[in-house]
Design a protein around this motif. Sequence first.
Motif, PDB file in Angstrom:
ATOM      1  N   ILE A 223       3.669 -16.042  73.811  1.00 17.14           N
ATOM      2  CA  ILE A 223       5.072 -16.292  73.468  1.00 17.14           C
ATOM      3  C   ILE A 223       5.254 -17.778  73.685  1.00 17.14           C
ATOM      4  O   ILE A 223       5.461 -18.239  74.815  1.00 17.14           O
ATOM      5  N   ALA A 224       5.135 -18.539  72.600  1.00 14.56           N
ATOM      6  CA  ALA A 224       4.880 -19.975  72.671  1.00 14.56           C
ATOM      7  C   ALA A 224       6.121 -20.798  72.363  1.00 14.56           C
ATOM      8  O   ALA A 224       6.862 -20.505  71.423  1.00 14.56           O
ATOM      9  N   ARG A 225       6.315 -21.849  73.136  1.00 13.75           N
ATOM     10  CA  ARG A 225       7.356 -22.825  72.859  1.00 13.75           C
ATOM     11  C   ARG A 225       6.804 -23.847  71.866  1.00 13.75           C
ATOM     12  O   ARG A 225       5.690 -24.375  72.031  1.00 13.75           O
ATOM     13  N   CYS A 226       7.595 -24.143  70.831  1.00 11.65           N
ATOM     14  CA  CYS A 226       7.163 -25.053  69.775  1.00 11.65           C
ATOM     15  C   CYS A 226       8.277 -26.059  69.485  1.00 11.65           C
ATOM     16  O   CYS A 226       9.451 -25.803  69.767  1.00 11.65           O
ATOM     17  N   PHE A 227       7.899 -27.186  68.880  1.00 10.73           N
ATOM     18  CA  PHE A 227       8.840 -28.297  68.698  1.00 10.73           C
ATOM     19  C   PHE A 227       8.649 -28.917  67.318  1.00 10.73           C
ATOM     20  O   PHE A 227       7.525 -29.197  66.907  1.00 10.73           O
ATOM     21  N   ARG A 228       9.753 -29.140  66.624  1.00 14.15           N
ATOM     22  CA  ARG A 228       9.699 -29.820  65.332  1.00 14.15           C
ATOM     23  C   ARG A 228      10.876 -30.766  65.220  1.00 14.15           C
ATOM     24  O   ARG A 228      12.023 -30.364  65.421  1.00 14.15           O
TER      25      ARG A 228
END
Length: 602
Positions: A223-228
């Motif tokens: 359950i991954a934190r991602c950034f854009r």
Amino acid sequence: MAESMQGLHRSCRCAELSEANIGQTVTLMGWVQKRRNLGSLIFVDLRDRSGLMQILFDEKIVGSEGFARAGGVRSEYVLAVTGRVQKREAAINENLKTGSIELAAESIRVLSESEVPPFPIEDGIKTKDELRLKYRYLDLRRPEMQKNLILRSQVTNLIRKYMAEDGFLEIETPMLQKSTPEGARDYLVPSRVHPGSFYALPQSPQLFKQLLMVSGFDRYFQIARCFRDEDLRADRQPEFTQVDLEMSFVDMEDVLETTSRLLRNVFRDAIGVEIPDPIPRMTWQEAMERFGSDKPDTRFGMELIDVSDVVADCGFSVFTSALASKGTVRGINVRGQGDMGRKKIDKLVDLAKACGAKGLAYIQCRSDDTVKSSFSKFMSEEKMSDLIKAMDAQAGDLLLFTADRFKTAVEVLGQIRLTLARELELIPEDQFNFLWVVDFPAFEWSDEQNRFLAMHHPFTMPYEEDLDKLESGDLSSIRSKAYDIVLNGVELGGGSIRIHQDDIQERMFKALGFSLEEARDRFGFLLTAFEYGVPPHAGLAFGLDRMIMLMTSADSIRDVIAFPKVKDASDLMTQAPGPVDDKQLEELYLKTLSDGQEKIKE
């Protein structure tokens, strides 16, 4: 004045009590929702995350000091109340879980006082989002917000339980990694110990999860934190959470079946919704032709109709010139709207132009059996009749048409379809229509870059029967083993079978227009790893925030994230981002532009 708990311990939460607890003495702690002073009696609605409990303060029971203290509390004071559970004598609230009982207070402690909140702590408020987000800790006290985040927690627990039982290992991947600019902009983090060098926050764990397959962990999830660093909208945030998985020694059917089972389990156990087995499936080409979107909302009709053959020699130059340029003519039948006013039709024309079309043609089959059209003078009565028949139109229907390149024509009409469905209230509520969209094109043309780009990413496997087209230049017709999971017209996520053969990967890079040297500069660590025995593998990721938003019928993913950002990616509560002092910048070998100085251009 606030008091301490002085050895008190909470017995349970407010709404965990029922008539089965009548006669028991318990201690409750929470916030004052409302106080009603009837002179000889005071009623306080005490709230915690479980719900409300009515507290009865009778001076004969609680004493004069306790009664006075209860009379002085206001909304959002924090109380500890000990008393006996009893059945309500009157004013039973059937809409409240604890509506048939109350707590007859024997003692009260004011654990914390509160200023008057800037907005009511209750559901259905009309407060501006900016104020809610500035005082987010108060907004999160509201029952609907707590319900959303409680469901989110339940869903993540269900996901972890299912994945563990299915043999998946939860493995964390780095938050600080190398920038591989391809797609959305990275958030960059300067390095103090490597002057002039930067980390990037992950847009996804894509490369690392493939490396985990090389490492032999054949079933991974996170359950991954991602950034854009991209512009925001209702279903997008600069930082978000995705459910990420990768599997070795599998084909597409394995991934789709595993994900389908996961979703069926989660929706059934979390909100009692049964998802069909199997989940319907549709090719990308069919989705575009029928709905004008690769994430179609299938909860209503109004599907696109190809009338290119019908209008091939109709005499209307808008149609014929589009067909001469290898384009298409598509239409939708908006049933029951044949008498729509001109102003509304003009708004639809403006929408079509805003979406990239040159215009929008229409035929009004009015309820009085007359026909009005924006192009009837260019067509014979016979051709017009044939077109109306091809659209299966009846008196009272409105027909709308686009003529352009395939992608433009169908996408514009798809947007108009969705707009009309919302305005005409054609979309059923409380319905969950899942759909797998498969067989995406491997490449899509970019007018901005004047070249083909990978529709998903450069590691997506094309169909074997289309591989010869990599060298022929016919990239637009190459299909990939990529798949998206769609819910109610929202792309939850997607994935693909990955390329694991060196020769195919090199051909893919070449087709995308960069050399093997350039590829190694960007993805060298992955390509090197692939020289040491890589298993066939595939994966998928879907957005947790978006899924919870749909499960709760929230208007925005901001309503299912504890501390979200606003449109300009700022945090109104903490005032982030903000300036830092010069010493911190010096340690990172950075300087900022002075006020008024133009941005340095490359």
